[in-house]
Write a protein that holds these residues in place. Structure first.
Motif, PDB file in Angstrom:
ATOM      1  N   UNK A 115       0.732  -1.238   0.008  1.00 60.26           N
ATOM      2  CA  UNK A 115       0.110   0.108   0.077  1.00 60.26           C
ATOM      3  C   UNK A 115       0.977   1.254   0.045  1.00 60.26           C
ATOM      4  N   UNK A 116       0.483   2.504  -0.624  1.00 57.56           N
ATOM      5  CA  UNK A 116       1.153   3.552  -0.991  1.00 57.56           C
ATOM      6  C   UNK A 116      -0.046   4.762  -0.501  1.00 57.56           C
ATOM      7  N   UNK A 117       0.406   5.359   0.536  1.00 55.69           N
ATOM      8  CA  UNK A 117      -0.663   6.533   0.930  1.00 55.69           C
ATOM      9  C   UNK A 117      -0.094   7.646   0.438  1.00 55.69           C
ATOM     10  N   UNK A 118      -0.862   8.458  -0.187  1.00 58.74           N
ATOM     11  CA  UNK A 118      -0.650   9.647  -0.880  1.00 58.74           C
ATOM     12  C   UNK A 118      -1.006  10.784   0.440  1.00 58.74           C
ATOM     13  N   UNK A 119      -0.273  11.276   1.096  1.00 59.06           N
ATOM     14  CA  UNK A 119      -0.369  11.985   2.187  1.00 59.06           C
ATOM     15  C   UNK A 119      -0.843  13.591   1.597  1.00 59.06           C
ATOM     16  N   UNK A 120      -1.822  14.040   2.193  1.00 64.28           N
ATOM     17  CA  UNK A 120      -2.385  15.346   2.123  1.00 64.28           C
ATOM     18  C   UNK A 120      -2.404  16.071   3.492  1.00 64.28           C
ATOM     19  N   UNK A 121      -2.652  17.282   3.420  1.00 64.38           N
ATOM     20  CA  UNK A 121      -2.728  18.035   4.654  1.00 64.38           C
ATOM     21  C   UNK A 121      -1.451  18.103   5.418  1.00 64.38           C
ATOM     22  N   UNK A 122      -1.351  18.891   6.435  1.00 64.64           N
ATOM     23  CA  UNK A 122      -0.093  18.953   7.333  1.00 64.64           C
ATOM     24  C   UNK A 122      -0.555  18.116   8.571  1.00 64.64           C
ATOM     25  N   UNK A 123       0.193  17.296   8.774  1.00 73.09           N
ATOM     26  CA  UNK A 123      -0.127  16.398  10.229  1.00 73.09           C
ATOM     27  C   UNK A 123       0.310  17.176  11.362  1.00 73.09           C
ATOM     28  N   UNK A 124      -0.085  16.903  12.640  1.00 69.42           N
ATOM     29  CA  UNK A 124       0.039  17.857  13.845  1.00 69.42           C
ATOM     30  C   UNK A 124       1.801  18.135  13.888  1.00 69.42           C
ATOM     31  N   UNK A 125       2.402  16.900  13.713  1.00 71.92           N
ATOM     32  CA  UNK A 125       3.642  17.095  14.003  1.00 71.92           C
ATOM     33  C   UNK A 125       4.525  17.779  12.941  1.00 71.92           C
ATOM     34  N   UNK A 126       4.023  17.838  11.760  1.00 72.44           N
ATOM     35  CA  UNK A 126       5.024  18.699  10.845  1.00 72.44           C
ATOM     36  C   UNK A 126       4.362  20.159  10.971  1.00 72.44           C
ATOM     37  N   UNK A 127       3.070  20.398  11.341  1.00 70.33           N
ATOM     38  CA  UNK A 127       2.628  21.784  11.529  1.00 70.33           C
ATOM     39  C   UNK A 127       3.292  22.512  12.756  1.00 70.33           C
ATOM     40  N   UNK A 128       3.600  21.483  13.710  1.00 69.28           N
ATOM     41  CA  UNK A 128       4.364  22.193  15.060  1.00 69.28           C
ATOM     42  C   UNK A 128       5.740  22.512  14.588  1.00 69.28           C
ATOM     43  N   UNK A 129       6.336  21.697  13.677  1.00 69.97           N
ATOM     44  CA  UNK A 129       7.775  22.085  13.230  1.00 69.97           C
ATOM     45  C   UNK A 129       7.820  23.007  12.283  1.00 69.97           C
ATOM     46  N   UNK A 130       6.758  23.568  11.524  1.00 71.11           N
ATOM     47  CA  UNK A 130       6.548  24.716  10.757  1.00 71.11           C
ATOM     48  C   UNK A 130       6.627  25.643  11.660  1.00 71.11           C
ATOM     49  N   UNK A 131       5.653  25.743  12.773  1.00 70.77           N
ATOM     50  CA  UNK A 131       5.283  26.835  13.505  1.00 70.77           C
ATOM     51  C   UNK A 131       6.675  27.100  14.440  1.00 70.77           C
ATOM     52  N   UNK A 132       7.398  25.916  14.767  1.00 70.54           N
ATOM     53  CA  UNK A 132       8.567  26.168  15.806  1.00 70.54           C
ATOM     54  C   UNK A 132       9.584  26.811  14.785  1.00 70.54           C
ATOM     55  N   UNK A 133       9.716  26.424  13.450  1.00 74.17           N
ATOM     56  CA  UNK A 133      10.847  26.893  12.538  1.00 74.17           C
ATOM     57  C   UNK A 133      10.747  28.571  12.347  1.00 74.17           C
ATOM     58  N   UNK A 134       9.575  28.832  12.344  1.00 72.69           N
ATOM     59  CA  UNK A 134       8.921  30.304  12.076  1.00 72.69           C
ATOM     60  C   UNK A 134       8.889  31.109  13.318  1.00 72.69           C
ATOM     61  N   UNK A 135       8.865  30.672  14.554  1.00 70.90           N
ATOM     62  CA  UNK A 135       9.022  31.365  15.699  1.00 70.90           C
ATOM     63  C   UNK A 135      10.485  31.392  16.112  1.00 70.90           C
ATOM     64  N   UNK A 136      11.427  30.414  15.715  1.00 67.07           N
ATOM     65  CA  UNK A 136      12.831  30.497  16.195  1.00 67.07           C
ATOM     66  C   UNK A 136      13.406  31.415  15.165  1.00 67.07           C
TER      67      UNK A 136
END
Length: 183
Positions: A115-136
Protein backbone atom coordinates in the motif's frame (compact mmCIF):
# COMPACT_ATOMS: atom_id res chain seq x y z
CA UNK A 1 -12.22 46.39 2.85
CA UNK A 2 -13.69 49.81 3.17
CA UNK A 3 -16.98 50.65 4.75
CA UNK A 4 -18.61 54.01 4.01
CA UNK A 5 -21.37 55.75 5.90
CA UNK A 6 -23.52 58.55 4.62
CA UNK A 7 -25.01 60.73 7.30
CA UNK A 8 -27.67 63.33 6.51
CA UNK A 9 -28.03 66.21 8.97
CA UNK A 10 -30.48 68.83 7.85
CA UNK A 11 -29.38 70.00 4.41
CA UNK A 12 -25.81 68.72 4.83
CA UNK A 13 -24.54 65.34 3.69
CA UNK A 14 -21.52 64.00 5.53
CA UNK A 15 -19.59 60.95 4.41
CA UNK A 16 -17.14 58.98 6.44
CA UNK A 17 -15.20 55.92 5.54
CA UNK A 18 -13.63 53.48 7.91
CA UNK A 19 -10.88 51.14 6.82
CA UNK A 20 -10.76 47.91 8.76
CA UNK A 21 -7.24 46.82 9.68
CA UNK A 22 -6.61 43.46 8.11
CA UNK A 23 -3.14 42.12 8.66
CA UNK A 24 -1.42 40.52 5.67
CA UNK A 25 -1.47 36.74 5.88
CA UNK A 26 -1.00 33.50 3.99
CA UNK A 27 -1.63 29.79 4.56
CA UNK A 28 0.89 26.95 4.46
CA UNK A 29 -0.80 23.80 3.17
CA UNK A 30 0.04 20.49 1.59
CA UNK A 31 -2.42 19.46 -1.09
CA UNK A 32 -2.38 16.91 -3.88
CA UNK A 33 -4.68 17.00 -6.89
CA UNK A 34 -6.66 13.75 -6.63
CA UNK A 35 -7.56 13.84 -10.33
CA UNK A 36 -3.89 14.01 -11.32
CA UNK A 37 -3.15 11.01 -9.09
CA UNK A 38 -6.00 9.10 -10.74
CA UNK A 39 -4.69 9.99 -14.20
CA UNK A 40 -1.18 8.86 -13.24
CA UNK A 41 -2.54 5.53 -11.92
CA UNK A 42 -4.43 5.00 -15.18
CA UNK A 43 -1.26 5.71 -17.16
CA UNK A 44 0.75 3.27 -15.00
CA UNK A 45 -1.80 0.50 -15.54
CA UNK A 46 -1.83 1.17 -19.28
CA UNK A 47 1.98 1.09 -19.51
CA UNK A 48 2.28 -2.05 -17.37
CA UNK A 49 -0.29 -3.75 -19.60
CA UNK A 50 1.68 -3.01 -22.77
CA UNK A 51 5.28 -3.56 -21.60
CA UNK A 52 6.98 -6.78 -22.67
CA UNK A 53 8.65 -7.43 -19.30
CA UNK A 54 5.19 -7.48 -17.64
CA UNK A 55 3.65 -9.84 -20.24
CA UNK A 56 1.39 -12.36 -18.44
CA UNK A 57 2.01 -10.59 -15.13
CA UNK A 58 -0.65 -9.55 -12.65
CA UNK A 59 1.06 -6.20 -11.99
CA UNK A 60 -1.30 -3.28 -11.47
CA UNK A 61 -2.11 -0.29 -9.27
CA UNK A 62 -5.53 0.16 -7.66
CA UNK A 63 -6.73 3.43 -6.16
CA UNK A 64 -9.19 4.20 -3.38
CA UNK A 65 -9.15 7.97 -2.72
CA UNK A 66 -5.59 8.70 -1.54
CA UNK A 67 -4.77 5.03 -0.87
CA UNK A 68 -2.93 3.21 -3.67
CA UNK A 69 -2.35 -0.55 -3.68
CA UNK A 70 0.41 -1.89 -5.93
CA UNK A 71 0.21 -5.57 -6.96
CA UNK A 72 2.99 -7.56 -8.67
CA UNK A 73 4.31 -11.10 -9.15
CA UNK A 74 7.44 -10.50 -7.05
CA UNK A 75 9.25 -7.76 -5.14
CA UNK A 76 11.43 -6.82 -8.13
CA UNK A 77 8.44 -6.20 -10.41
CA UNK A 78 6.68 -4.33 -7.61
CA UNK A 79 9.63 -1.96 -7.37
CA UNK A 80 9.50 -1.47 -11.17
CA UNK A 81 5.80 -0.59 -10.97
CA UNK A 82 6.57 1.88 -8.16
CA UNK A 83 9.27 3.49 -10.34
CA UNK A 84 6.77 3.88 -13.19
CA UNK A 85 4.26 5.36 -10.72
CA UNK A 86 6.79 7.90 -9.43
CA UNK A 87 7.66 8.89 -13.01
CA UNK A 88 4.03 9.36 -14.03
CA UNK A 89 3.23 11.37 -10.89
CA UNK A 90 6.25 13.62 -11.47
CA UNK A 91 5.19 14.29 -15.07
CA UNK A 92 1.76 15.35 -13.75
CA UNK A 93 3.31 17.78 -11.23
CA UNK A 94 2.47 15.66 -8.18
CA UNK A 95 5.35 15.80 -5.70
CA UNK A 96 6.48 12.24 -4.90
CA UNK A 97 7.63 13.29 -1.42
CA UNK A 98 3.98 12.94 -0.38
CA UNK A 99 4.07 9.16 -1.00
CA UNK A 100 4.37 6.94 2.05
CA UNK A 101 5.03 3.27 1.38
CA UNK A 102 3.54 0.64 3.65
CA UNK A 103 4.68 -2.89 4.42
CA UNK A 104 5.36 -5.36 1.61
CA UNK A 105 2.82 -8.20 1.96
CA UNK A 106 2.84 -11.65 0.40
CA UNK A 107 -0.52 -12.61 -1.07
CA UNK A 108 -0.18 -16.14 -2.45
CA UNK A 109 2.86 -17.92 -3.79
CA UNK A 110 5.32 -15.24 -4.86
CA UNK A 111 2.68 -12.55 -5.48
CA UNK A 112 3.08 -9.43 -3.37
CA UNK A 113 1.26 -6.17 -2.72
CA UNK A 114 2.15 -2.91 -1.06
CA UNK A 115 0.00 0.00 0.00
CA UNK A 116 1.16 3.51 -0.83
CA UNK A 117 -0.55 6.42 0.91
CA UNK A 118 -0.68 9.82 -0.76
CA UNK A 119 -0.37 12.16 2.23
CA UNK A 120 -2.35 15.38 2.11
CA UNK A 121 -2.65 18.12 4.68
CA UNK A 122 -0.17 18.95 7.38
CA UNK A 123 -0.19 16.40 10.16
CA UNK A 124 0.15 17.85 13.65
CA UNK A 125 3.84 16.95 13.97
CA UNK A 126 4.81 18.72 10.74
CA UNK A 127 2.58 21.71 11.55
CA UNK A 128 4.31 22.07 14.94
CA UNK A 129 7.71 21.87 13.20
CA UNK A 130 6.70 24.64 10.77
CA UNK A 131 5.42 26.87 13.59
CA UNK A 132 8.57 26.22 15.68
CA UNK A 133 10.78 27.05 12.68
CA UNK A 134 8.96 30.34 12.10
CA UNK A 135 9.03 31.35 15.77
CA UNK A 136 12.74 30.48 16.16
CA UNK A 137 13.60 32.62 13.12
CA UNK A 138 12.90 35.86 14.98
CA UNK A 139 10.77 37.26 12.16
CA UNK A 140 7.91 39.49 13.30
CA UNK A 141 5.08 37.19 12.29
CA UNK A 142 2.57 35.01 14.11
CA UNK A 143 2.00 31.41 13.05
CA UNK A 144 -1.00 29.39 14.20
CA UNK A 145 -2.19 25.89 13.45
CA UNK A 146 -5.74 25.72 12.09
CA UNK A 147 -6.56 22.09 11.41
CA UNK A 148 -4.34 20.91 8.56
CA UNK A 149 -3.26 24.47 7.70
CA UNK A 150 -0.72 26.83 9.27
CA UNK A 151 -1.85 30.48 9.04
CA UNK A 152 0.93 33.07 9.13
CA UNK A 153 0.12 36.74 9.76
CA UNK A 154 2.43 39.72 9.91
CA UNK A 155 2.43 43.47 9.69
CA UNK A 156 4.32 43.79 6.40
CA UNK A 157 4.21 41.94 3.11
CA UNK A 158 8.03 41.80 2.93
CA UNK A 159 8.26 39.94 6.23
CA UNK A 160 5.72 37.40 4.99
CA UNK A 161 7.77 36.85 1.83
CA UNK A 162 10.90 36.34 3.96
CA UNK A 163 8.93 33.78 5.99
CA UNK A 164 7.97 31.90 2.82
CA UNK A 165 11.63 31.79 1.71
CA UNK A 166 12.71 30.58 5.16
CA UNK A 167 10.13 27.79 5.26
CA UNK A 168 11.00 26.71 1.70
CA UNK A 169 14.67 26.51 2.67
CA UNK A 170 14.32 24.72 6.02
CA UNK A 171 11.36 22.37 5.43
CA UNK A 172 12.20 20.31 2.36
CA UNK A 173 11.24 16.77 3.37
CA UNK A 174 7.54 17.29 2.59
CA UNK A 175 5.81 19.25 -0.21
CA UNK A 176 4.32 22.55 0.97
CA UNK A 177 2.26 25.13 -0.88
CA UNK A 178 1.68 28.74 0.10
CA UNK A 179 -1.86 29.93 -0.59
CA UNK A 180 -4.36 32.70 0.19
CA UNK A 181 -1.77 35.49 0.30
CA UNK A 182 -3.72 38.53 1.49
CA UNK A 183 -2.55 42.11 1.81
Amino acid sequence: WNRAWIIVIGNYILTASVKKNIMPSFDIVSEVDKQEVKNAVDQVNKEVGTRFDFKGSDARVEQAEYQLTVFADDAFKLEQVLDILRTKLTKRNVDVRCLEKGQLEKISGNKVKQTVTVKTGLDSELAKKVVRTIKDSGLKVQASIQGEVVRVTGTKRDVLQETIQLVKKLINDFPLQFQNFRD
